[in-house]
Motif scaffolding. Structure first.
Motif, mmCIF file in Angstrom:
data_model
loop_
_atom_site.group_PDB
_atom_site.id
_atom_site.type_symbol
_atom_site.label_atom_id
_atom_site.label_comp_id
_atom_site.label_asym_id
_atom_site.label_seq_id
_atom_site.Cartn_x
_atom_site.Cartn_y
_atom_site.Cartn_z
ATOM 1 N N ILE A 1 -29.373 -11.023 36.821
ATOM 2 C CA ILE A 1 -29.148 -11.819 38.029
ATOM 3 C C ILE A 1 -27.655 -11.963 38.296
ATOM 4 O O ILE A 1 -27.192 -11.817 39.443
ATOM 5 C CB ILE A 1 -29.821 -13.195 37.887
ATOM 6 C CG1 ILE A 1 -31.344 -13.029 37.848
ATOM 7 C CG2 ILE A 1 -29.430 -14.113 39.035
ATOM 8 C CD1 ILE A 1 -32.094 -14.320 37.566
ATOM 9 N N GLU B 1 -38.560 -15.169 38.120
ATOM 10 C CA GLU B 1 -39.048 -14.937 36.767
ATOM 11 C C GLU B 1 -38.358 -15.819 35.727
ATOM 12 O O GLU B 1 -38.756 -15.813 34.559
ATOM 13 C CB GLU B 1 -38.841 -13.460 36.388
ATOM 14 C CG GLU B 1 -39.593 -12.488 37.277
ATOM 15 C CD GLU B 1 -39.316 -11.045 36.905
ATOM 16 O OE1 GLU B 1 -38.571 -10.821 35.924
ATOM 17 O OE2 GLU B 1 -39.824 -10.138 37.588
ATOM 18 N N VAL B 2 -37.334 -16.563 36.138
ATOM 19 C CA VAL B 2 -36.593 -17.376 35.186
ATOM 20 C C VAL B 2 -37.424 -18.554 34.706
ATOM 21 O O VAL B 2 -37.516 -18.829 33.497
ATOM 22 C CB VAL B 2 -35.274 -17.866 35.824
ATOM 23 C CG1 VAL B 2 -34.567 -18.847 34.888
ATOM 24 C CG2 VAL B 2 -34.370 -16.692 36.133
ATOM 25 N N LYS B 3 -38.034 -19.286 35.634
ATOM 26 C CA LYS B 3 -38.774 -20.496 35.263
ATOM 27 C C LYS B 3 -39.931 -20.209 34.308
ATOM 28 O O LYS B 3 -40.093 -20.937 33.318
ATOM 29 C CB LYS B 3 -39.285 -21.186 36.528
ATOM 30 C CG LYS B 3 -39.926 -22.542 36.243
ATOM 31 C CD LYS B 3 -40.330 -23.243 37.533
ATOM 32 C CE LYS B 3 -40.950 -24.610 37.226
ATOM 33 N NZ LYS B 3 -41.353 -25.323 38.474
ATOM 34 N N HIS C 1 -35.141 -13.810 28.304
ATOM 35 C CA HIS C 1 -34.556 -14.762 29.253
ATOM 36 C C HIS C 1 -33.066 -14.501 29.439
ATOM 37 O O HIS C 1 -32.545 -14.516 30.571
ATOM 38 C CB HIS C 1 -34.807 -16.183 28.747
ATOM 39 C CG HIS C 1 -34.202 -17.244 29.610
ATOM 40 N ND1 HIS C 1 -33.008 -17.871 29.295
ATOM 41 C CD2 HIS C 1 -34.603 -17.782 30.793
ATOM 42 C CE1 HIS C 1 -32.711 -18.753 30.228
ATOM 43 N NE2 HIS C 1 -33.670 -18.729 31.154
ATOM 44 N N SER C 2 -32.366 -14.259 28.334
ATOM 45 C CA SER C 2 -30.928 -13.984 28.418
ATOM 46 C C SER C 2 -30.655 -12.689 29.186
ATOM 47 O O SER C 2 -29.723 -12.623 30.000
ATOM 48 C CB SER C 2 -30.345 -13.896 27.007
ATOM 49 O OG SER C 2 -28.979 -13.560 27.041
ATOM 50 N N LEU D 1 -32.516 -11.395 31.503
ATOM 51 C CA LEU D 1 -32.812 -11.645 32.914
ATOM 52 C C LEU D 1 -31.656 -12.347 33.605
ATOM 53 O O LEU D 1 -31.268 -11.991 34.727
ATOM 54 C CB LEU D 1 -34.088 -12.476 33.029
ATOM 55 C CG LEU D 1 -34.539 -12.838 34.449
ATOM 56 C CD1 LEU D 1 -34.859 -11.574 35.248
ATOM 57 C CD2 LEU D 1 -35.752 -13.753 34.400
ATOM 58 N N LEU D 2 -31.068 -13.343 32.945
ATOM 59 C CA LEU D 2 -29.916 -14.036 33.524
ATOM 60 C C LEU D 2 -28.729 -13.095 33.710
ATOM 61 O O LEU D 2 -27.987 -13.196 34.701
ATOM 62 C CB LEU D 2 -29.518 -15.211 32.628
ATOM 63 C CG LEU D 2 -30.543 -16.362 32.520
ATOM 64 C CD1 LEU D 2 -30.016 -17.445 31.599
ATOM 65 C CD2 LEU D 2 -30.875 -16.929 33.895
ATOM 66 N N ARG E 1 -34.901 -14.198 40.154
ATOM 67 C CA ARG E 1 -34.827 -15.649 39.981
ATOM 68 C C ARG E 1 -36.211 -16.267 39.800
ATOM 69 O O ARG E 1 -36.365 -17.265 39.082
ATOM 70 C CB ARG E 1 -34.131 -16.273 41.189
ATOM 71 C CG ARG E 1 -32.621 -16.030 41.234
ATOM 72 C CD ARG E 1 -32.033 -16.561 42.532
ATOM 73 N NE ARG E 1 -30.582 -16.384 42.581
ATOM 74 C CZ ARG E 1 -29.848 -16.600 43.670
ATOM 75 N NH1 ARG E 1 -30.442 -17.006 44.797
ATOM 76 N NH2 ARG E 1 -28.545 -16.416 43.634
ATOM 77 N N GLU F 1 -38.468 -19.814 30.878
ATOM 78 C CA GLU F 1 -38.016 -21.086 30.318
ATOM 79 C C GLU F 1 -39.197 -21.912 29.816
ATOM 80 O O GLU F 1 -39.104 -22.583 28.772
ATOM 81 C CB GLU F 1 -37.224 -21.853 31.376
ATOM 82 C CG GLU F 1 -35.887 -21.196 31.727
ATOM 83 C CD GLU F 1 -35.159 -21.931 32.831
ATOM 84 O OE1 GLU F 1 -35.808 -22.793 33.480
ATOM 85 O OE2 GLU F 1 -33.962 -21.653 33.050
#
Length: 264
Positions: free
Chosen positions: A41, A98-100, A34-35, A37-38, A96, A103
């Motif tokens: 972005i 793929e973020v949800k 997750h980190s 991926l952010l 974006r 999480e």
């Protein structure tokens, strides 16, 4: 599993500790994804804000030909530029999206860890060999273990990121140092002169070329040929020796100088 009720912290058994370590590691792996991926972005959004493009999203330029080359080239470049920007926007939107799910996966990992501790606590309460205070102490130790593992993992990630940044700066500094101009000093000039004098005192390459180099294999072959030649000479000498013995005695007398006439 310890049953002590003193001030000393409760000690977990190896089984529950192994289970919690595995589940915390799974959650930390999901958080790491997750980190990352952010960060991707954010990197793409910075390019979009500056109007630039990452290397992987650049489209090869199309070379215009024919009449009005300048006008056509301008149109081609503008079309490609707009396509590159649209491609960048599509990549950002895809990341974006793929973020949800990540999480949600992190929340599921958290609930799984809490559920595992709750299930373990329920099993402890059913046992008559352990008191409620001991159960609470063990549950608190399990939660402390989870927090410690999470903290250690975060500290390790921060340390690795710091080391990577230091290595990057050091490598960049080495490249800059390698590109610096050479400024000769008095010592370096003396060293250059000393080196040139040593080179001038060495013999020319032609002298080295005239030397005959004999390898070990050639020496062995030479010894074998010399032995064969000596053997042939000895055989040839034996074959001639009978002819010498059959010579007439008169010829030997003539050789000694006793007479040169006919033998009577």
């Amino acid at each position: 599993m310890s049953n002590d009720t003193g001030n000393s912290p409760a000690k977990l058994d190896s089984c529950i500790e192994s289970i919690l370590r595995k589940k915390v590691r799974q959650r930390m792996d999901t958080e790491k994804t997750h980190s990352g991926l952010l960060s991707r972005i954010q990197f793409m959004e910075q390019h979009a804000a500056k109007g630039t493009l990452p290397t992987g999203l650049k489209i090869s330029r199309v070379q215009a030909k024919g009449h009005n080359v300048d006008v056509l080239q301008y149109l081609f470049d503008d079309i490609i530029r707009q396509a590159e920007l649209k491609l960048l926007e599509a990549v950002i939107e895809n990341l974006r999206s793929e973020v949800k799910p990540l999480e949600e996966a992190i929340a599921e990992r958290e609930a799984d860890i809490d559920g595992t501790i709750a299930m373990w606590k329920s099993g402890l309460l059913k046992s008559r060999e352990i008191t409620h205070s001991q159960v609470n102490a063990l549950v608190e130790a399990a939660m402390t273990l989870v927090q410690t593992l999470s903290s250690d993992s975060a500290t390790l990630r921060a340390s690795k990121a710091l080391q990577a940044e230091i290595n990057r700066k050091e490598n960049k500094q080495e490249v800059m140092d390698a590109g610096e101009d050479f400024i000769p000093s008095e010592d370096s000039i003396r060293e250059i002169i000393r080196h040139e004098i040593q080179q001038s005192m060495k013999p020319p390459p032609e002298a080295n070329r005239q030397r005959k180099v004999t390898l070990k294999g050639d020496k062995r072959k030479g010894r074998q040929r010399s032995r064969q030649n000596r053997s042939k000479q000895q055989q040839h000498g034996r074959s001639k020796s009978p002819q010498v013995n059959r010579r007439p005695r008169s010829s030997s007398k003539n050789a000694r100088g006793r007479g040169s006439g006919h033998v009577r």
